[in-house]
Write a protein that holds these residues in place. Structure first.
Motif, PDB file in Angstrom:
ATOM      1  N   LEU A  81     120.421 -12.762  77.638  1.00 32.34           N
ATOM      2  CA  LEU A  81     120.229 -11.392  77.182  1.00 32.34           C
ATOM      3  C   LEU A  81     118.874 -10.825  77.613  1.00 32.34           C
ATOM      4  CD1 LEU A  81     120.935  -8.890  75.438  1.00 32.34           C
ATOM      5  CD2 LEU A  81     119.982 -10.122  73.472  1.00 32.34           C
ATOM      6  N   ASP A  82     117.794 -11.559  77.293  1.00 34.84           N
ATOM      7  CA  ASP A  82     116.458 -11.010  77.507  1.00 34.84           C
ATOM      8  C   ASP A  82     116.165 -10.719  78.970  1.00 34.84           C
ATOM      9  OD1 ASP A  82     116.656 -13.693  77.938  1.00 34.84           O
ATOM     10  OD2 ASP A  82     114.906 -14.275  76.767  1.00 34.84           O
ATOM     11  N   LEU A  83     116.642 -11.559  79.880  1.00 32.76           N
ATOM     12  CA  LEU A  83     116.396 -11.327  81.302  1.00 32.76           C
ATOM     13  C   LEU A  83     117.032 -10.014  81.759  1.00 32.76           C
ATOM     14  CD1 LEU A  83     115.459 -12.264  84.131  1.00 32.76           C
ATOM     15  CD2 LEU A  83     117.661 -13.437  84.344  1.00 32.76           C
ATOM     16  N   ILE A  84     118.300  -9.794  81.388  1.00 37.05           N
ATOM     17  CA  ILE A  84     119.008  -8.585  81.818  1.00 37.05           C
ATOM     18  C   ILE A  84     118.380  -7.344  81.199  1.00 37.05           C
ATOM     19  CG2 ILE A  84     121.232  -7.406  81.865  1.00 37.05           C
ATOM     20  CD1 ILE A  84     121.191  -9.863  83.587  1.00 37.05           C
ATOM     21  N   LEU A  85     118.038  -7.423  79.910  1.00 41.33           N
ATOM     22  CA  LEU A  85     117.456  -6.253  79.247  1.00 41.33           C
ATOM     23  C   LEU A  85     116.120  -5.861  79.875  1.00 41.33           C
ATOM     24  CD1 LEU A  85     118.136  -6.788  75.428  1.00 41.33           C
ATOM     25  CD2 LEU A  85     119.285  -5.246  77.011  1.00 41.33           C
ATOM     26  N   ALA A  86     115.288  -6.849  80.178  1.00 39.74           N
ATOM     27  CA  ALA A  86     113.975  -6.546  80.736  1.00 39.74           C
ATOM     28  C   ALA A  86     114.055  -6.155  82.204  1.00 39.74           C
ATOM     29  CB  ALA A  86     113.046  -7.751  80.574  1.00 39.74           C
ATOM     30  N   LEU A  87     115.084  -6.625  82.902  1.00 38.86           N
ATOM     31  CA  LEU A  87     115.178  -6.382  84.341  1.00 38.86           C
ATOM     32  C   LEU A  87     115.909  -5.084  84.656  1.00 38.86           C
ATOM     33  CD1 LEU A  87     114.298  -7.923  86.919  1.00 38.86           C
ATOM     34  CD2 LEU A  87     116.615  -8.868  87.025  1.00 38.86           C
ATOM     35  N   THR A  88     117.078  -4.883  84.068  1.00 39.69           N
ATOM     36  CA  THR A  88     117.899  -3.710  84.415  1.00 39.69           C
ATOM     37  C   THR A  88     118.413  -2.942  83.202  1.00 39.69           C
ATOM     38  OG1 THR A  88     119.953  -5.004  84.434  1.00 39.69           O
ATOM     39  CG2 THR A  88     118.694  -4.900  86.501  1.00 39.69           C
ATOM     40  N   SER A  89     118.289  -3.518  81.997  1.00 32.34           N
ATOM     41  CA  SER A  89     118.844  -2.900  80.777  1.00 32.34           C
ATOM     42  C   SER A  89     120.351  -2.693  80.881  1.00 32.34           C
ATOM     43  CB  SER A  89     118.147  -1.571  80.468  1.00 32.34           C
ATOM     44  OG  SER A  89     116.769  -1.778  80.241  1.00 32.34           O
TER      45      SER A  89
END
Length: 321
Positions: free
Chosen positions: A256-264
């Motif tokens: 979750l955190d990677l996607i949210l911080a990278l592309t939302s």
């Protein structure tokens, strides 16, 4: 004389029946002690894993909204939440994106991690220092890594596009995070970079446990390096490979955190995964019932692979015996 003869066997019989009774009592005591040692772990699992799991399953059949926290009312609505989620195009797309993201990440992480583990198994000067440097992506918090890579992959001011422009490979810059056709690939590449150290460390440890005599025997038989790797290294490394792949899968499928911080989750929902959809339904749309449904799907997928992992371990143990 006859009286003594008649009472002696009776005493002997009484003593022999007391021995099994003492043995049974000792067995029960040992069993009770085992349960007492296990009880804290069972209580911890029931409190912090069992209860949330059951609560999440129940919530998926309820109309659970922020109002519920004030009124305590969460009426059951049957399968309405499940029907709403499965008819949502965003869920279908996120399921496909999760499969691509997970398979691509695992393939890249494992392949490069295994190659590095084999490379570092041949000791050379400064090998320990280089291994320590390669561990940095694993030690840095994932959100920090995602923010750094977001700056690197920026289309207009990113370092990567500047380097590609300097060598004449691109003029306008690659839209790494701005194009629906490229954003998911960019997220996969970043996750591969993050997961390589974990795979390398675990596989490197497994390689150290393989007896050197097997390699010496293969060399005496005239086996080529590829033949040795295929016939000696991979079979001996199979239990470790199973652990790496299953643990890697279970950590990647719910990311979750990677996607949210990278592309939302963007652009145009092209990087929405099951984890981000759960977050969106629960904490943005505040529909906790539908968010619980997607969470249950993630739990079910992880449980299936956990069962496969246990079966594979049982099969390996049986072969070892």
């Amino acid at each position: 004389m006859s009286t003594f003869a008649s009472t002696a066997p009776a005493a002997k019989t009484s003593g022999s029946s007391a021995a099994p009774a003492r043995a049974d009592s000792g067995t029960r005591r040992r069993g009770l002690l085992r349960w007492l040692f296990v009880a804290p772990a069972l209580a911890y699992m029931a409190l912090f894993f069992g209860y949330p799991l059951v609560r999440n399953i129940v919530m998926s059949f309820q109309h659970y909204t922020p109002k519920t926290y004030f009124t305590g009312e969460a009426p059951f609505n049957g399968l309405d939440n499940w029907r709403a989620v499965f008819s949502n195009e965003l869920f279908a797309g996120s399921l496909w994106h999760t499969a691509i993201f997970t398979l691509g990440s695992l393939l890249g992480q494992f392949t490069i991690g295994l190659a590095l583990a084999v490379f570092f198994s041949r000791r050379f000067r400064l090998s320990g220092f280089v291994r320590a440097i390669l561990l940095l992506p694993w030690l840095v918090p994932m959100v920090v890594s995602a923010v750094v890579w977001r700056r690197i992959l920026d289309q207009d001011h990113g370092i990567l596009n500047s380097a590609l422009h300097a060598v004449g490979l691109t003029e306008s810059g690659v839209p790494w995070l701005n194009s629906p056709g490229v954003a998911l690939l960019s997220a996969i590449l970043v996750n591969i970079w993050i997961g390589i150290p974990f795979n390398m460390v675990i596989l490197y440890g497994g390689l150290q446990e393989i007896p050197r005599e097997l390699y010496e025997a293969a060399s005496l038989d005239g086996a080529s390096p590829w033949r040795t790797f295929r016939s000696v290294t991979l079979p001996m490394l199979r239990p470790v490979v199973t652990v790496v792949l299953v643990l890697g899968f279970m950590s990647t499928v719910k990311i979750l955190d990677l996607i949210l911080a990278l592309t939302s989750g963007g652009p145009a929902d092209s990087t929405q995964t099951l984890g981000t959809v759960t977050y969106q339904l629960s904490f943005l749309q505040l529909d906790f019932g539908q968010g619980a449904v997607v969470g249950n799907v993630l739990i079910l997928i992880s449980a299936v692979f956990a069962v496969l992992y246990l079966r594979a371990n049982r099969a390996d143990f049986g072969k070892g015996k």
